[in-house]
Write an enzyme that holds these catalytic residues in place. Structure first.
Site, mmCIF file in Angstrom:
data_model
loop_
_atom_site.group_PDB
_atom_site.id
_atom_site.type_symbol
_atom_site.label_atom_id
_atom_site.label_comp_id
_atom_site.label_asym_id
_atom_site.label_seq_id
_atom_site.Cartn_x
_atom_site.Cartn_y
_atom_site.Cartn_z
ATOM 1 C CD GLU A 101 -4.918 5.358 3.555
ATOM 2 O OE1 GLU A 101 -5.336 4.346 2.983
ATOM 3 O OE2 GLU A 101 -4.054 6.131 3.058
ATOM 4 C CG HIS A 117 -1.689 1.220 1.463
ATOM 5 N ND1 HIS A 117 -1.310 2.177 2.382
ATOM 6 C CD2 HIS A 117 -2.832 1.687 0.894
ATOM 7 C CE1 HIS A 117 -2.181 3.166 2.373
ATOM 8 N NE2 HIS A 117 -3.114 2.904 1.484
ATOM 9 C CD GLU A 163 -2.616 2.617 -3.705
ATOM 10 O OE1 GLU A 163 -3.154 3.747 -3.679
ATOM 11 O OE2 GLU A 163 -3.009 1.661 -2.998
ATOM 12 C CG HIS A 164 -0.220 6.163 -0.538
ATOM 13 N ND1 HIS A 164 -0.671 7.246 0.189
ATOM 14 C CD2 HIS A 164 -1.225 5.255 -0.508
ATOM 15 C CE1 HIS A 164 -1.889 6.997 0.644
ATOM 16 N NE2 HIS A 164 -2.236 5.792 0.254
#
Length: 433
Positions: free
Chosen positions: A141, A66, A69-70
């Site tokens: 997040e 993840h 991905e960012h």
């Protein structure tokens, strides 16, 4: 380029594996205004111990897929979202347990946006400074999801069913795990999992497949990639004895959020990809017969106040895991769990499991499927999730139509086992708190 015609749904799919291993699928849809492109890698949050065949396997911090991905959207010259916006496109990305996908949608300048998608995903840029900056953003997040009762409920039951497997860990990782991520870690994961041979490109819209394939091939020919190597992933071995039968946590909720889970094991699955797709479809239909909103069980539980409009269930099937979860908000979680287990463990004798109900539910499932094909976004997002060997999303109608009651009963027998059940309750804070 291979051409596959699906007469029943009036679709033609073009596919080709390029020299660098990239799998390309093109689906022309005339009279649609938008074009969607999805670039996906077979790499998700659970892939934390890996290496190449013949080499020593190494581990990386949780949440790194993840995080990666960012970071791919951030380049030395600026943010890629801005570039897509300047080209009249919207872009997005998401990481699941097993995949990371990058998506654009556009009504024009399709070639520019397609090449932007390919280039930004295939040109990583990480520095120690930008990695440190991102940790604070992702940390926020993670905290946001930890404050979400539905998210906590879902990962609560996963933790019970998969206490050792990384499936129980939040896709974004933890505050502690992302603190350990370095730029070198990101590059190592990128070089392993973002090789074209581990990736799929799917484009759908009003496109010319020959022209589109030419653009893709020309783009890929300008880039150099390492030789194709077999990727080995390692997951911990677990048995029914590892499943945690019950756990609970407290949060500021009005009523208890209860969930009953059933874990499946790979040893109980059929061997071939087609048989596994039949199994997944059959068990979904089986649960609909037992607990769908038109079933007698659902109506009785609703009238008795055991469940309410929050009740729902799902069956998840992916590489290295499959499970079912049944959840509701309730004032009597024990009664809910007992009723669920009784219905599921006695499913073969349930009067709602019959040929007539199966026929109706198959029609309903097919209707939803055909309706979904009107959404290019659904097709783009779902296609790479529904690759079962040579079978694709477009083979599903034939599979649904061929399902018989015997298939549902067999799937239920393979999957529903008492020792594989678990309960998780998210309870209101006690008065002392």
């Amino acid at each position: 380029m291979n051409k596959k015609i699906y007469e029943q749904i009036n679709e033609t799919l073009y596919e080709e594996v390029l020299e660098n291993g990239l799998k390309v699928y093109l689906l022309p849809k005339k009279d649609f205004q938008k074009t969607y492109g999805l670039f996906s890698t077979n790499y998700g949050s659970i892939d934390n111990i890996f290496g190449y065949a013949g080499e020593e396997l190494k581990s990386v911090p949780d949440g790194i897929a993840h995080f990666l991905e960012h970071k791919l959207f951030e380049k030395e010259e600026g943010d890629v979202f801005q570039k897509f916006g300047d080209q009249g496109a919207s872009a997005n990305a998401f990481t699941s347990f097993t995949r990371t996908s990058y998506l654009f949608s556009a009504s024009n300048r399709v070639k520019e946006n397609l090449l932007t998608l390919l280039d930004f995903v295939q040109e990583p840029y990480f520095t120690p400074e930008t990695v440190e900056k991102e940790k604070g953003i992702i940390g926020q997040e993670i905290q946001m999801y930890q404050d979400d009762p539905n998210w906590r409920q879902f990962f609560g039951i996963l933790n019970n069913m998969y206490p050792k497997h990384p499936l129980h860990i939040d896709i974004a990782g933890t505050i502690e795990s992302i603190a350990e991520i370095t730029a070198d870690d990101l590059y190592r994961c990128y070089e392993t999992f973002y090789h074209p041979s581990n990736m799929t490109l799917f484009v759908v819209g009003d496109i010319d497949p020959n022209e589109m394939m030419t653009w893709i091939k020309e783009n890929q020919a300008t880039k150099t990639f390492s030789p194709i190597q077999e990727i080995i992933r390692q997951f911990p071995e677990e048995t029914s004895a590892d499943i945690i039968p019950f756990s609970s946590v407290q949060m500021p909720v009005n009523r208890t959020k209860a969930v009953v889970g059933i874990r499946g094991f790979e040893a109980d699955l059929p061997e071939t990809a087609k048989e596994q797709l039949v199994f997944r479809t059959a068990i979904q239909l089986y649960f609909q017969m037992l607990l769908g909103n038109t079933s007698d069980n659902y109506l009785n539980l609703y009238q008795e106040g055991v469940i309410d409009d929050t009740f729902g269930f799902d069956f998840s099937f992916d590489r290295s895991f499959h499970f079912a979860d049944f959840a509701t908000d309730t004032t009597n979680p024990d009664l809910f769990a007992e009723k669920m287990e009784a219905i599921l463990l006695n499913a073969k004798q349930d009067p709602g499991v019959n040929e007539e109900n199966l026929a109706l539910l198959k029609k309903k499932m097919l209707g939803k499927y055909f309706q979904s094909l009107n959404s290019l976004e659904y097709i783009a997002n779902q296609f790479t999730q529904d690759l079962f060997g040579e079978l694709t999303l477009f083979d599903l109608p034939a599979v649904i139509q061929a399902i018989e009651l015997e298939d549902c009963l067999r799937a239920g027998e393979q999957f529903i086992k008492k020792e594989n059940f678990s309960r998780f309750y998210l309870e209101p804070l006690s008065k002392e708190d």
